[in-house]
Motif scaffolding. Sequence first.
Motif, PDB file in Angstrom:
ATOM      1  N   ASN A  13      23.381  63.493  71.412  1.00 36.75           N
ATOM      2  CA  ASN A  13      22.845  64.388  70.019  1.00 36.75           C
ATOM      3  C   ASN A  13      21.602  63.875  69.395  1.00 36.75           C
ATOM      4  OD1 ASN A  13      25.199  65.973  70.010  1.00 36.75           O
ATOM      5  ND2 ASN A  13      26.216  64.030  69.309  1.00 36.75           N
ATOM      6  N   MET A  14      21.381  62.509  69.367  1.00 37.43           N
ATOM      7  CA  MET A  14      20.082  61.911  68.700  1.00 37.43           C
ATOM      8  C   MET A  14      19.006  62.007  69.556  1.00 37.43           C
ATOM      9  SD  MET A  14      19.057  61.011  65.919  1.00 37.43           S
ATOM     10  CE  MET A  14      20.761  60.986  64.949  1.00 37.43           C
ATOM     11  N   GLY A  15      19.138  61.742  70.962  1.00 35.50           N
ATOM     12  CA  GLY A  15      18.123  61.741  71.548  1.00 35.50           C
ATOM     13  C   GLY A  15      17.427  62.953  71.955  1.00 35.50           C
ATOM     14  N   ILE A  16      18.264  63.982  72.196  1.00 37.95           N
ATOM     15  CA  ILE A  16      18.029  65.409  72.287  1.00 37.95           C
ATOM     16  C   ILE A  16      17.102  66.011  71.071  1.00 37.95           C
ATOM     17  CG2 ILE A  16      18.491  67.935  72.704  1.00 37.95           C
ATOM     18  CD1 ILE A  16      18.135  65.885  75.188  1.00 37.95           C
ATOM     19  N   ALA A  17      17.804  65.659  69.756  1.00 32.48           N
ATOM     20  CA  ALA A  17      17.186  66.045  68.446  1.00 32.48           C
ATOM     21  C   ALA A  17      15.793  65.431  68.177  1.00 32.48           C
ATOM     22  CB  ALA A  17      18.026  65.434  67.350  1.00 32.48           C
ATOM     23  N   LEU A  18      15.459  64.245  68.843  1.00 35.71           N
ATOM     24  CA  LEU A  18      14.185  63.521  68.612  1.00 35.71           C
ATOM     25  C   LEU A  18      13.238  64.269  69.633  1.00 35.71           C
ATOM     26  CD1 LEU A  18      15.402  59.811  68.322  1.00 35.71           C
ATOM     27  CD2 LEU A  18      14.287  61.467  66.401  1.00 35.71           C
ATOM     28  N   ALA A  19      13.665  64.544  70.879  1.00 32.89           N
ATOM     29  CA  ALA A  19      12.851  65.179  71.752  1.00 32.89           C
ATOM     30  C   ALA A  19      12.379  66.626  71.371  1.00 32.89           C
ATOM     31  CB  ALA A  19      13.500  65.107  73.278  1.00 32.89           C
ATOM     32  N   LYS A  20      13.491  67.284  70.777  1.00 34.49           N
ATOM     33  CA  LYS A  20      13.187  68.605  70.570  1.00 34.49           C
ATOM     34  C   LYS A  20      12.068  68.652  69.062  1.00 34.49           C
ATOM     35  CE  LYS A  20      16.910  71.822  70.876  1.00 34.49           C
ATOM     36  NZ  LYS A  20      18.256  72.237  70.114  1.00 34.49           N
ATOM     37  N   MET A 121      17.166  53.923  61.231  1.00 36.70           N
ATOM     38  CA  MET A 121      18.540  54.502  60.988  1.00 36.70           C
ATOM     39  C   MET A 121      18.210  56.040  60.304  1.00 36.70           C
ATOM     40  SD  MET A 121      21.665  54.867  60.925  1.00 36.70           S
ATOM     41  CE  MET A 121      21.635  53.335  62.006  1.00 36.70           C
ATOM     42  N   PRO A 122      18.316  57.007  61.413  1.00 38.49           N
ATOM     43  CA  PRO A 122      18.214  58.494  61.068  1.00 38.49           C
ATOM     44  C   PRO A 122      19.669  58.957  60.751  1.00 38.49           C
ATOM     45  CG  PRO A 122      18.204  58.113  63.692  1.00 38.49           C
ATOM     46  CD  PRO A 122      18.586  56.786  62.791  1.00 38.49           C
ATOM     47  N   ASN A 123      19.812  60.228  60.466  1.00 38.95           N
ATOM     48  CA  ASN A 123      21.190  60.910  60.646  1.00 38.95           C
ATOM     49  C   ASN A 123      21.416  62.125  61.289  1.00 38.95           C
ATOM     50  OD1 ASN A 123      20.303  62.695  58.779  1.00 38.95           O
ATOM     51  ND2 ASN A 123      20.945  61.802  56.850  1.00 38.95           N
ATOM     52  N   ILE A 124      22.379  62.652  61.203  1.00 37.41           N
ATOM     53  CA  ILE A 124      22.652  63.874  62.295  1.00 37.41           C
ATOM     54  C   ILE A 124      22.074  64.949  61.870  1.00 37.41           C
ATOM     55  CG2 ILE A 124      24.733  64.630  60.925  1.00 37.41           C
ATOM     56  CD1 ILE A 124      24.385  64.415  64.985  1.00 37.41           C
ATOM     57  N   ALA A 125      21.492  65.106  60.757  1.00 29.67           N
ATOM     58  CA  ALA A 125      20.702  66.154  60.338  1.00 29.67           C
ATOM     59  C   ALA A 125      19.436  66.318  60.881  1.00 29.67           C
ATOM     60  CB  ALA A 125      20.459  66.264  58.695  1.00 29.67           C
ATOM     61  N   ALA A 126      19.047  65.405  61.927  1.00 27.69           N
ATOM     62  CA  ALA A 126      17.992  65.383  62.872  1.00 27.69           C
ATOM     63  C   ALA A 126      18.048  66.621  63.632  1.00 27.69           C
ATOM     64  CB  ALA A 126      17.834  64.052  63.679  1.00 27.69           C
ATOM     65  N   VAL A 127      19.315  67.080  64.000  1.00 25.24           N
ATOM     66  CA  VAL A 127      19.548  68.108  64.771  1.00 25.24           C
ATOM     67  C   VAL A 127      18.938  69.496  64.079  1.00 25.24           C
ATOM     68  CG1 VAL A 127      21.578  69.492  65.650  1.00 25.24           C
ATOM     69  CG2 VAL A 127      21.656  67.168  65.714  1.00 25.24           C
ATOM     70  N   ALA A 150       6.892  56.605  62.370  1.00 29.04           N
ATOM     71  CA  ALA A 150       7.102  57.389  61.370  1.00 29.04           C
ATOM     72  C   ALA A 150       6.654  58.889  61.847  1.00 29.04           C
ATOM     73  CB  ALA A 150       6.084  56.976  60.422  1.00 29.04           C
ATOM     74  N   HIS A 151       5.808  59.000  62.815  1.00 30.04           N
ATOM     75  CA  HIS A 151       5.532  60.188  63.481  1.00 30.04           C
ATOM     76  C   HIS A 151       6.829  61.001  64.052  1.00 30.04           C
ATOM     77  CE1 HIS A 151       1.487  61.696  62.854  1.00 30.04           C
ATOM     78  NE2 HIS A 151       1.159  60.571  63.013  1.00 30.04           N
ATOM     79  N   ILE A 152       7.356  60.150  64.925  1.00 34.78           N
ATOM     80  CA  ILE A 152       8.576  60.477  65.388  1.00 34.78           C
ATOM     81  C   ILE A 152       9.689  60.866  64.658  1.00 34.78           C
ATOM     82  CG2 ILE A 152      10.398  59.740  67.184  1.00 34.78           C
ATOM     83  CD1 ILE A 152       8.133  58.057  68.496  1.00 34.78           C
ATOM     84  N   PHE A 153       9.949  60.153  63.717  1.00 34.60           N
ATOM     85  CA  PHE A 153      11.270  60.645  62.671  1.00 34.60           C
ATOM     86  C   PHE A 153      10.755  61.776  61.910  1.00 34.60           C
ATOM     87  CE2 PHE A 153      12.379  56.657  64.701  1.00 34.60           C
ATOM     88  CZ  PHE A 153      13.655  57.032  65.212  1.00 34.60           C
ATOM     89  N   GLU A 154       9.424  61.582  61.459  1.00 34.49           N
ATOM     90  CA  GLU A 154       8.940  62.767  60.502  1.00 34.49           C
ATOM     91  C   GLU A 154       9.091  64.338  61.287  1.00 34.49           C
ATOM     92  OE1 GLU A 154       6.083  60.228  57.537  1.00 34.49           O
ATOM     93  OE2 GLU A 154       5.093  61.488  59.315  1.00 34.49           O
TER      94      GLU A 154
END
Length: 278
Positions: A13-20, A121-127, A150-154
């Motif tokens: 879930n998290m890995g794909i959300a970040l890649a997207k 520490m992100p949360n599932i709303a990354a999706v 910061a770029h990645i999580f922004e």
Amino acid sequence: MNNKKIAIIGGGNMGIALAKGILQTSWAAPEHIMVAEPLKSRFEHIKNLVPGVKVSHSNIEAAQFADIIVLSVKPQILLKVIDEIKPALKDSKLLISVAAGLTTSEMEKKSGGKVHVVRAMPNIAAVVREAATAICPGEYATETDMAAAAHIFESVGIVVEVEEVLMDAVTGLSGTGPMYVFQILEGLSDAGVKVGLSRDIANTLAVQTLIGSSKLIQETKEHPAKLKDLVTSPGGTAISALHSLERNGLKAMLIDAVEVASLRSAELGIKRKDKSSE
Ligand SMILES: NC(=O)c1ccc[n+]([C@@H]2O[C@H](COP(=O)([O-])OP(=O)(O)OC[C@H]3O[C@@H](n4cnc5c(N)ncnc54)[C@H](OP(=O)(O)O)[C@@H]3O)[C@@H](O)[C@H]2O)c1
């Protein structure tokens, strides 16, 4: 566009959300991203979700390919994965972990060198690209590393920087936070049904009320208590409802929940350390 290559180890879930997210902000070209995932049967699925990225079943191949390695596997196997990719971890590589409870010093120790580590520490709303993420640097992480993290999580929401001692608190508040909101929304939806609305209409109204109220706080930057005062007219419906919430201890319940989740996050870290030193 950034010219660094990025490996995401763990295509869940998290890995794909970040890649997207990274692709959607065009921070990296698709061919500069590699997702490592053990199950070959998931490759096609991943390629459909994030078109153009490379997919590998080899963590070490992904680590060798990349300048930035995002570890998005479950906390229980994270140190094992670091052990596996250790030969590819040159000093200049940046290691970012999203695993709950694992400290930067544990990761640095496992990496066996002065590896640049950032903990997030992100949360599932990354999706849906609305995550709240906190990041903190390890001992050897530079400002450039923090800017890259910061770029990645922004790309999937908002980012704040905190000291590492506060990461358990972040886990308790925003990491676990979507669960509190789901519970509140389920309660409001049930309440709507109880007072005669259809489930569909109750859900729709409850969700939009939460989104709208959150936006109001975000945009006005007012303290929630001030906005609460604005909507409680003398002798009206809101003050009656507020009395009921206070009587039943809603705020105390939320404070308890966040505190207990933060303590549990710290406890899981301590348990793992005890186990590894046995
Ligand atoms: N989801 C959240 O709400 C959330 C919030 C904050 C932080 N996090 C953190 O994000 C991390 C990932 O969580 P998630 O929700 O994305 O979990 P997930 O959906 O289960 O994803 C984990 C992925 O890692 C893969 N994997 C398992 N063993 C592996 C190995 N040895 N090498 C490489 N990949 C491997 C899994 O593949 P298989 O399915 O094939 O085993 C799966 O695709 C966790 O550390 C979690 O603490 C998650």
